[in-house]
Design a protein around this motif. Structure first.
Motif, PDB file in Angstrom:
ATOM      1  N   THR A  85      34.852 113.234  42.125  1.00 44.03           N
ATOM      2  CA  THR A  85      35.476 114.524  42.434  1.00 44.03           C
ATOM      3  C   THR A  85      34.602 115.705  41.992  1.00 44.03           C
ATOM      4  OG1 THR A  85      36.696 114.722  40.348  1.00 44.03           O
ATOM      5  CG2 THR A  85      37.783 113.518  42.139  1.00 44.03           C
ATOM      6  N   ILE A  86      33.538 115.414  41.232  1.00 43.56           N
ATOM      7  CA  ILE A  86      32.652 116.492  40.759  1.00 43.56           C
ATOM      8  C   ILE A  86      31.599 116.755  41.829  1.00 43.56           C
ATOM      9  CG2 ILE A  86      31.040 117.241  38.960  1.00 43.56           C
ATOM     10  CD1 ILE A  86      32.623 115.443  37.020  1.00 43.56           C
ATOM     11  N   GLN A  87      31.717 117.908  42.466  1.00 40.79           N
ATOM     12  CA  GLN A  87      30.820 118.257  43.568  1.00 40.79           C
ATOM     13  C   GLN A  87      29.523 118.882  43.082  1.00 40.79           C
ATOM     14  OE1 GLN A  87      33.304 120.806  46.022  1.00 40.79           O
ATOM     15  NE2 GLN A  87      34.005 119.048  47.200  1.00 40.79           N
ATOM     16  N   HIS A  88      29.582 119.525  41.915  1.00 38.89           N
ATOM     17  CA  HIS A  88      28.399 120.247  41.432  1.00 38.89           C
ATOM     18  C   HIS A  88      28.555 120.469  39.931  1.00 38.89           C
ATOM     19  CE1 HIS A  88      25.033 123.063  41.559  1.00 38.89           C
ATOM     20  NE2 HIS A  88      25.766 123.945  40.916  1.00 38.89           N
ATOM     21  N   SER A  89      27.461 120.361  39.216  1.00 39.59           N
ATOM     22  CA  SER A  89      27.455 120.759  37.807  1.00 39.59           C
ATOM     23  C   SER A  89      26.192 121.570  37.572  1.00 39.59           C
ATOM     24  CB  SER A  89      27.516 119.546  36.879  1.00 39.59           C
ATOM     25  OG  SER A  89      26.374 118.743  37.040  1.00 39.59           O
ATOM     26  N   GLN A  90      26.309 122.558  36.709  1.00 35.09           N
ATOM     27  CA  GLN A  90      25.179 123.461  36.482  1.00 35.09           C
ATOM     28  C   GLN A  90      25.248 124.020  35.070  1.00 35.09           C
ATOM     29  OE1 GLN A  90      24.874 126.388  39.574  1.00 35.09           O
ATOM     30  NE2 GLN A  90      23.417 127.654  38.458  1.00 35.09           N
ATOM     31  N   ALA A  91      24.086 124.083  34.432  1.00 36.21           N
ATOM     32  CA  ALA A  91      23.985 124.704  33.115  1.00 36.21           C
ATOM     33  C   ALA A  91      23.400 126.099  33.295  1.00 36.21           C
ATOM     34  CB  ALA A  91      23.073 123.877  32.211  1.00 36.21           C
ATOM     35  N   LEU A  92      23.994 127.064  32.604  1.00 38.96           N
ATOM     36  CA  LEU A  92      23.509 128.444  32.679  1.00 38.96           C
ATOM     37  C   LEU A  92      23.282 128.934  31.263  1.00 38.96           C
ATOM     38  CD1 LEU A  92      26.247 128.420  34.931  1.00 38.96           C
ATOM     39  CD2 LEU A  92      24.616 130.106  35.724  1.00 38.96           C
ATOM     40  N   LEU A  93      22.044 129.258  30.945  1.00 43.68           N
ATOM     41  CA  LEU A  93      21.715 129.757  29.612  1.00 43.68           C
ATOM     42  C   LEU A  93      21.614 131.274  29.643  1.00 43.68           C
ATOM     43  CD1 LEU A  93      19.027 127.105  28.617  1.00 43.68           C
ATOM     44  CD2 LEU A  93      21.437 127.170  27.983  1.00 43.68           C
ATOM     45  N   ASN A  94      22.226 131.914  28.657  1.00 38.76           N
ATOM     46  CA  ASN A  94      22.161 133.371  28.498  1.00 38.76           C
ATOM     47  C   ASN A  94      22.577 134.126  29.760  1.00 38.76           C
ATOM     48  OD1 ASN A  94      21.125 133.076  25.805  1.00 38.76           O
ATOM     49  ND2 ASN A  94      19.179 132.529  26.746  1.00 38.76           N
ATOM     50  N   ALA A  95      23.591 133.593  30.458  1.00 33.93           N
ATOM     51  CA  ALA A  95      24.049 134.234  31.692  1.00 33.93           C
ATOM     52  C   ALA A  95      24.910 135.457  31.406  1.00 33.93           C
ATOM     53  CB  ALA A  95      24.829 133.233  32.537  1.00 33.93           C
ATOM     54  N   CYS A  96      25.533 135.498  30.245  1.00 37.39           N
ATOM     55  CA  CYS A  96      26.387 136.622  29.859  1.00 37.39           C
ATOM     56  C   CYS A  96      26.559 136.550  28.348  1.00 37.39           C
ATOM     57  CB  CYS A  96      27.717 136.586  30.611  1.00 37.39           C
ATOM     58  SG  CYS A  96      28.654 135.073  30.400  1.00 37.39           S
ATOM     59  N   SER A  97      27.671 137.071  27.823  1.00 40.43           N
ATOM     60  CA  SER A  97      27.846 137.052  26.372  1.00 40.43           C
ATOM     61  C   SER A  97      28.006 135.629  25.843  1.00 40.43           C
ATOM     62  CB  SER A  97      29.044 137.916  25.971  1.00 40.43           C
ATOM     63  OG  SER A  97      30.228 137.385  26.530  1.00 40.43           O
ATOM     64  N   TYR A  98      28.296 134.676  26.718  1.00 42.49           N
ATOM     65  CA  TYR A  98      28.323 133.262  26.337  1.00 42.49           C
ATOM     66  C   TYR A  98      26.927 132.715  26.613  1.00 42.49           C
ATOM     67  CZ  TYR A  98      33.239 134.326  26.608  1.00 42.49           C
ATOM     68  OH  TYR A  98      34.465 134.907  26.427  1.00 42.49           O
ATOM     69  N   ASP A  99      26.291 132.164  25.584  1.00 41.29           N
ATOM     70  CA  ASP A  99      24.866 131.853  25.725  1.00 41.29           C
ATOM     71  C   ASP A  99      24.565 130.504  26.372  1.00 41.29           C
ATOM     72  OD1 ASP A  99      25.771 130.419  23.577  1.00 41.29           O
ATOM     73  OD2 ASP A  99      24.223 131.073  22.195  1.00 41.29           O
ATOM     74  N   SER A 100      25.542 129.649  26.482  1.00 38.06           N
ATOM     75  CA  SER A 100      25.284 128.329  27.044  1.00 38.06           C
ATOM     76  C   SER A 100      26.527 127.861  27.803  1.00 38.06           C
ATOM     77  CB  SER A 100      24.931 127.349  25.913  1.00 38.06           C
ATOM     78  OG  SER A 100      24.559 126.102  26.426  1.00 38.06           O
ATOM     79  N   ILE A 101      26.502 128.035  29.117  1.00 38.32           N
ATOM     80  CA  ILE A 101      27.682 127.744  29.936  1.00 38.32           C
ATOM     81  C   ILE A 101      27.446 126.496  30.776  1.00 38.32           C
ATOM     82  CG2 ILE A 101      29.062 128.557  31.898  1.00 38.32           C
ATOM     83  CD1 ILE A 101      28.806 131.352  30.795  1.00 38.32           C
ATOM     84  N   LEU A 102      28.464 125.642  30.809  1.00 35.88           N
ATOM     85  CA  LEU A 102      28.480 124.503  31.711  1.00 35.88           C
ATOM     86  C   LEU A 102      29.494 124.814  32.798  1.00 35.88           C
ATOM     87  CD1 LEU A 102      27.860 121.556  32.554  1.00 35.88           C
ATOM     88  CD2 LEU A 102      29.732 120.864  31.037  1.00 35.88           C
ATOM     89  N   ALA A 103      29.041 124.716  34.047  1.00 28.63           N
ATOM     90  CA  ALA A 103      29.927 124.940  35.195  1.00 28.63           C
ATOM     91  C   ALA A 103      30.147 123.605  35.899  1.00 28.63           C
ATOM     92  CB  ALA A 103      29.291 125.940  36.156  1.00 28.63           C
ATOM     93  N   ASP A 117      28.597 125.601  22.554  1.00 29.58           N
ATOM     94  CA  ASP A 117      27.877 126.341  21.516  1.00 29.58           C
ATOM     95  C   ASP A 117      27.100 125.458  20.552  1.00 29.58           C
ATOM     96  OD1 ASP A 117      30.886 127.302  19.673  1.00 29.58           O
ATOM     97  OD2 ASP A 117      30.229 125.395  20.472  1.00 29.58           O
ATOM     98  N   HIS A 118      27.586 124.246  20.260  1.00 29.41           N
ATOM     99  CA  HIS A 118      26.902 123.444  19.249  1.00 29.41           C
ATOM    100  C   HIS A 118      25.686 122.716  19.819  1.00 29.41           C
ATOM    101  CE1 HIS A 118      29.910 124.487  16.397  1.00 29.41           C
ATOM    102  NE2 HIS A 118      30.860 123.998  17.159  1.00 29.41           N
ATOM    103  N   ILE A 119      25.841 122.145  20.985  1.00 22.54           N
ATOM    104  CA  ILE A 119      24.731 121.476  21.662  1.00 22.54           C
ATOM    105  C   ILE A 119      24.496 122.268  22.929  1.00 22.54           C
ATOM    106  CG2 ILE A 119      23.923 119.373  22.770  1.00 22.54           C
ATOM    107  CD1 ILE A 119      25.950 117.869  21.022  1.00 22.54           C
ATOM    108  N   LYS A 120      23.339 122.853  23.052  1.00 25.45           N
ATOM    109  CA  LYS A 120      23.054 123.661  24.229  1.00 25.45           C
ATOM    110  C   LYS A 120      22.944 122.749  25.453  1.00 25.45           C
ATOM    111  CE  LYS A 120      22.720 127.448  21.896  1.00 25.45           C
ATOM    112  NZ  LYS A 120      24.024 127.915  21.491  1.00 25.45           N
ATOM    113  N   VAL A 121      23.577 123.152  26.547  1.00 25.62           N
ATOM    114  CA  VAL A 121      23.457 122.382  27.779  1.00 25.62           C
ATOM    115  C   VAL A 121      22.070 122.598  28.339  1.00 25.62           C
ATOM    116  CG1 VAL A 121      25.903 122.409  28.335  1.00 25.62           C
ATOM    117  CG2 VAL A 121      24.457 124.235  29.192  1.00 25.62           C
ATOM    118  N   SER A 122      21.561 121.593  29.004  1.00 22.26           N
ATOM    119  CA  SER A 122      20.232 121.749  29.624  1.00 22.26           C
ATOM    120  C   SER A 122      20.092 120.824  30.802  1.00 22.26           C
ATOM    121  CB  SER A 122      19.142 121.475  28.608  1.00 22.26           C
ATOM    122  OG  SER A 122      19.287 120.187  28.070  1.00 22.26           O
TER     123      SER A 122
END
Length: 116
Positions: free
Chosen positions: A74-92, A111-116
Protein backbone atom coordinates in the motif's frame (compact mmCIF):
# COMPACT_ATOMS: atom_id res chain seq x y z
CA UNK A 1 12.61 -15.06 12.81
CA UNK A 2 11.54 -11.78 11.28
CA UNK A 3 13.91 -8.86 10.99
CA UNK A 4 12.19 -5.80 12.48
CA UNK A 5 13.55 -2.26 12.83
CA UNK A 6 12.05 0.37 15.14
CA UNK A 7 12.52 4.13 15.02
CA UNK A 8 11.24 6.85 17.32
CA UNK A 9 9.30 9.38 15.23
CA UNK A 10 6.86 12.20 15.76
CA UNK A 11 3.79 12.11 13.57
CA UNK A 12 3.37 15.65 12.23
CA UNK A 13 0.32 15.46 10.00
CA UNK A 14 -1.56 13.46 7.40
CA UNK A 15 -2.98 14.96 4.22
CA UNK A 16 -5.18 13.45 1.52
CA UNK A 17 -3.46 13.68 -1.86
CA UNK A 18 -6.11 15.56 -3.82
CA UNK A 19 -5.86 17.76 -6.90
CA UNK A 20 -8.73 19.93 -5.59
CA UNK A 21 -6.67 20.72 -2.47
CA UNK A 22 -3.50 21.39 -4.54
CA UNK A 23 -1.96 18.41 -2.76
CA UNK A 24 -0.32 16.39 -5.52
CA UNK A 25 3.30 15.96 -4.34
CA UNK A 26 5.34 15.53 -1.18
CA UNK A 27 6.57 19.10 -1.72
CA UNK A 28 2.95 20.33 -1.63
CA UNK A 29 2.61 18.57 1.72
CA UNK A 30 5.78 20.21 3.07
CA UNK A 31 4.51 23.62 1.93
CA UNK A 32 1.20 23.06 3.76
CA UNK A 33 3.06 21.73 6.83
CA UNK A 34 5.10 24.97 6.94
CA UNK A 35 1.88 27.02 6.84
CA UNK A 36 0.31 24.98 9.66
CA UNK A 37 3.52 25.17 11.69
CA UNK A 38 3.70 28.96 11.29
CA UNK A 39 0.17 29.18 12.73
CA UNK A 40 1.02 26.85 15.61
CA UNK A 41 -1.36 24.20 14.27
CA UNK A 42 0.96 21.17 14.26
CA UNK A 43 0.42 18.82 17.19
CA UNK A 44 3.02 16.09 17.18
CA UNK A 45 2.48 12.59 18.50
CA UNK A 46 5.41 10.46 19.63
CA UNK A 47 5.33 6.94 18.27
CA UNK A 48 7.46 4.08 17.11
CA UNK A 49 7.70 3.41 13.40
CA UNK A 50 8.27 -0.31 13.04
CA UNK A 51 9.40 -1.83 9.75
CA UNK A 52 9.48 -5.50 8.86
CA UNK A 53 9.33 -7.50 5.63
CA UNK A 54 5.52 -7.21 5.43
CA UNK A 55 4.51 -3.76 6.66
CA UNK A 56 5.26 -0.43 8.26
CA UNK A 57 3.44 -0.11 11.60
CA UNK A 58 2.92 2.85 13.89
CA UNK A 59 3.05 1.91 17.59
CA UNK A 60 1.93 4.05 20.54
CA UNK A 61 4.94 4.78 22.78
CA UNK A 62 3.10 4.28 26.07
CA UNK A 63 0.52 1.59 25.45
CA UNK A 64 2.50 -0.27 22.74
CA UNK A 65 -0.79 -0.58 20.83
CA UNK A 66 -0.63 -0.56 17.06
CA UNK A 67 -2.09 2.72 15.78
CA UNK A 68 -1.81 2.06 12.06
CA UNK A 69 -0.47 -0.63 9.79
CA UNK A 70 0.59 -0.09 6.20
CA UNK A 71 1.27 -3.31 4.27
CA UNK A 72 4.26 -2.70 1.99
CA UNK A 73 2.04 -3.05 -1.08
CA UNK A 74 0.00 0.00 0.00
CA UNK A 75 3.06 2.28 0.23
CA UNK A 76 3.27 4.07 -3.11
CA UNK A 77 6.18 6.36 -2.29
CA UNK A 78 8.58 7.12 0.53
CA UNK A 79 10.93 10.07 0.68
CA UNK A 80 13.37 11.56 3.16
CA UNK A 81 13.62 15.35 3.32
CA UNK A 82 16.46 16.95 5.26
CA UNK A 83 16.20 20.56 6.44
CA UNK A 84 13.01 21.11 4.43
CA UNK A 85 11.51 23.36 7.11
CA UNK A 86 11.73 23.83 10.88
CA UNK A 87 11.69 20.02 11.14
CA UNK A 88 15.18 18.94 10.14
CA UNK A 89 14.57 15.34 9.16
CA UNK A 90 11.20 14.41 7.65
CA UNK A 91 10.02 11.04 6.43
CA UNK A 92 7.14 11.18 3.96
CA UNK A 93 5.03 8.10 3.25
CA UNK A 94 2.35 8.05 0.56
CA UNK A 95 -0.05 5.17 1.27
CA UNK A 96 -3.19 3.99 -0.47
CA UNK A 97 -5.28 1.23 1.03
CA UNK A 98 -7.36 -1.00 -1.28
CA UNK A 99 -10.69 0.72 -1.92
CA UNK A 100 -9.28 4.14 -0.95
CA UNK A 101 -9.91 6.62 -3.78
CA UNK A 102 -7.05 9.00 -2.93
CA UNK A 103 -3.75 8.21 -1.21
CA UNK A 104 -2.72 9.70 2.14
CA UNK A 105 0.51 11.58 2.72
CA UNK A 106 1.91 10.93 6.21
CA UNK A 107 4.69 13.21 7.47
CA UNK A 108 6.98 12.27 10.36
CA UNK A 109 9.83 14.06 12.13
CA UNK A 110 12.72 11.65 12.70
CA UNK A 111 14.92 13.39 15.26
CA UNK A 112 17.09 10.70 16.86
CA UNK A 113 18.13 8.82 13.73
CA UNK A 114 18.27 11.02 10.68
CA UNK A 115 16.45 9.55 7.69
CA UNK A 116 18.56 9.11 4.60
Amino acid sequence: MTDTSQYHVEHLTTFVMDRKEAMMTVEDGIRKLKLLDAKGKVWTQDMLLQVDEKAVSLIDMETKNELENFPLGTIQHSQALLNACSYDSILALVCREPGQSKPDLHLFQCDHIKVS
